[in-house]
Design an enzyme around this catalytic site. Structure first.
Site, mmCIF file in Angstrom:
data_model
loop_
_atom_site.group_PDB
_atom_site.id
_atom_site.type_symbol
_atom_site.label_atom_id
_atom_site.label_comp_id
_atom_site.label_asym_id
_atom_site.label_seq_id
_atom_site.Cartn_x
_atom_site.Cartn_y
_atom_site.Cartn_z
ATOM 1 N N THR A 73 0.842 -1.196 0.000
ATOM 2 C CA THR A 73 0.000 0.000 0.000
ATOM 3 C C THR A 73 0.877 1.246 0.000
ATOM 4 O O THR A 73 0.680 2.167 -0.801
ATOM 5 C CB THR A 73 -0.932 0.005 1.233
ATOM 6 N N GLN A 180 0.957 -9.608 -5.944
ATOM 7 C CA GLN A 180 0.495 -10.996 -6.055
ATOM 8 C C GLN A 180 1.404 -11.831 -6.950
ATOM 9 O O GLN A 180 1.370 -13.064 -6.895
ATOM 10 C CB GLN A 180 -0.929 -11.036 -6.630
ATOM 11 N N CYS A 327 -18.265 -5.940 2.276
ATOM 12 C CA CYS A 327 -19.298 -5.384 3.134
ATOM 13 C C CYS A 327 -19.035 -3.900 3.325
ATOM 14 O O CYS A 327 -18.100 -3.521 3.998
ATOM 15 C CB CYS A 327 -19.283 -6.101 4.481
HETATM 16 C C1 LIG Z 1 -2.242 -7.245 -0.627
HETATM 17 C C2 LIG Z 1 -2.145 -6.292 -1.742
HETATM 18 C C3 LIG Z 1 -1.782 -4.960 -1.522
HETATM 19 C C4 LIG Z 1 -1.582 -4.388 -0.145
HETATM 20 O O1 LIG Z 1 -0.407 -4.862 0.439
HETATM 21 P P1 LIG Z 1 -0.054 -4.476 1.940
HETATM 22 O O2 LIG Z 1 1.365 -4.901 2.108
HETATM 23 O O3 LIG Z 1 -0.967 -5.270 2.788
HETATM 24 O O4 LIG Z 1 -0.213 -3.022 2.100
HETATM 25 C C5 LIG Z 1 -1.651 -4.139 -2.625
HETATM 26 N N1 LIG Z 1 -1.845 -4.590 -3.878
HETATM 27 C C6 LIG Z 1 -2.188 -5.868 -4.130
HETATM 28 C C7 LIG Z 1 -2.378 -6.312 -5.536
HETATM 29 C C8 LIG Z 1 -2.352 -6.761 -3.073
HETATM 30 O O5 LIG Z 1 -2.706 -8.011 -3.329
#
Ligand SMILES: *Cc1c(COP(=O)(O)O)cnc(C)c1O
Length: 402
Positions: A73, A180, A327
């Site tokens: 994030t 991911q 939600c």
């Molecule tokens: C999980 C995720 C995030 C957020 O990652 P954090 O380390 O929890 O802030 C951002 N982008 C994608 C595509 C994610 O799957």
């Protein structure tokens, strides 16, 4: 087999024991601040450097191109706001896509409130962006293209090399949220023409609260305005005392992912395929969400016709999965990703995301197939619509690509 079964590896992953073991000394004997100019600091700094090498190696980057952050994030915020602010005199336009993670979409919305223009590219029924639409969206004030590597809900992998080529030809920076994808498929920033890449440790069996942004230092050398100001750590791009144990764990997680990828990818793919085959053999009125082939190895997102995803999740109390709805206050909103793919609302509400990973087993897959079949059959038994469905009818676009 231990219950509950964890099939939610897109949300987070269990920390690998080898990662924990590597981290532990950095809470106690090796507790130094990596910025300190004495033995404790040097020891911490050496460990951070080794981690920086390991994180970089996984994506083909040099250690100095890795900026540690608190997670993906923050990396997304730093990349998008940092480029927008620093290059403001060159342009005001950003291109992203409707199926991005909220961390990217909300940064773009924030910038729109501050006078930037944002193009949200649509996606097709598989969740893929259209390259002609991308080309057409670029204008001479475009600063940045931010398109994710792989989708966190439906697993669709975007054509990164082509996007990178288009960005390069047009002199636009290319950021990808690869949270991911990293460790789940080979990614090389140079080969894909990526200038900025977000990642996080907790999605690849590392700890939470630590991530990185890759910032290209070669043709072009990308600069950023920091979002967090202070002591000038991380080349002035991200201030704050480094999270040394987290960084060491992240480095180890990347080292393990790189060393284990050749074995892990086929293992996870075969589990996912077993789950997919099992469910489609046992139940009718199923629809695969996401691209049939260009998809993350551990992802299976399925719409169960005539079933409420939330009821299914409730019934599957010994299986951890996510639904295609979020939600918000009182109402159930279908996921913005499934909506962007044009999935019918009732199918979006009946969608379940299964996320398989390193520690899952065939036994767990077989158990989950049995449990899902049981629950879906039970819920459909209560549904007046399922009994009255038109003979031979299939949900719109059902079994596409299957
Ligand atoms: C999980 C995720 C995030 C957020 O990652 P954090 O380390 O929890 O802030 C951002 N982008 C994608 C595509 C994610 O799957």
């Amino acid at each position: 087999m231990k219950l509950p079964v964890y099939f939610d590896n897109h949300a987070t992953t269990p920390v690998d024991q080898r990662v924990v073991d590597t981290m532990l000394p950095f809470f106690t004997e090796q507790f130094g601040n990596s910025a300190s100019k004495h033995a404790f600091g040097w020891e911490a700094e050496a460990a951070v450097h080794q981690a920086r090498k390991n994180v970089g190696s996984l994506i083909g980057a040099a250690p100095k191109e890795i900026i540690f952050t608190s997670g993906a994030t923050e990396s997304d915020n730093l990349a998008i706001k940092g480029v927008a602010e620093l290059y403001r005199d060159r342009g005001d336009h950003i291109i992203t896509c409707a199926a991005e993670h909220k961390a990217v979409l909300d940064c773009c919305k924030f910038l729109e409130r501050h006078g930037y223009r944002v193009t949200y590219l649509p996606v097709d029924a598989y969740g893929t962006v259209n390259l002609d639409k991308l080309r057409a969206a670029i204008d001479d004030k475009t600063l940045l293209i931010s398109i994710m590597a792989a989708n966190n809900e439906v697993g669709t992998v975007q054509p990164l090399t082509e996007i990178g080529r288009i960005a390069g030809e047009r002199g636009v920076l290319f950021h990808t949220d690869a949270t991911q994808a990293v460790g789940k498929m080979p990614i090389d920033v140079a080969a894909c023409g990526i200038h900025l890449l977000s990642m996080t440790a907790h999605k690849l069996h590392g700890p939470k609260g630590i991530g990185a942004l890759y910032v290209s230092a070669r043709k072009p050398r990308v600069r950023l305005s920091p979002t967090i100001h202070g002591g000038g750590h991380e080349g002035g791009m991200r201030s704050g005392t480094l999270n040394v144990p987290g960084i060491v764990g992240f480095g180890k997680a990347c080292e393990l992912a790189r060393a284990g990828m050749a074995a892990e990818l086929p293992h996870v793919t075969s589990l996912r395929d077993r789950l997919e085959t099992g469910l489609f053999a046992q139940l009718d009125e199923l629809h695969l969400n996401g691209h049939p082939t260009e998809r993350l190895c551990g992802n299976l997102n399925v719409a169960f016709g005539y079933v409420e995803g939330e009821s299914l999740i409730m019934g599957l109390n010994d299986v951890a999965v996510s639904s295609g709805s979020t939600c918000t206050s009182a109402a159930l909103e279908p996921s913005h990703v499934l909506k962007a793919m044009g999935l019918r609302e009732d199918l979006a509400h009946g969608s379940i995301r299964f996320g398989l990973g390193r520690f899952n087993t065939e036994e767990e897959v077989d158990y989950v197939v049995r449990r899902v079949e049981e629950e879906v059959t039970r819920l459909r038994g209560l549904s007046p619509l399922y009994g009255k469905r038109p003979a031979g009818a299939r949900p719109a676009a059902a079994t596409a690509g299957k």
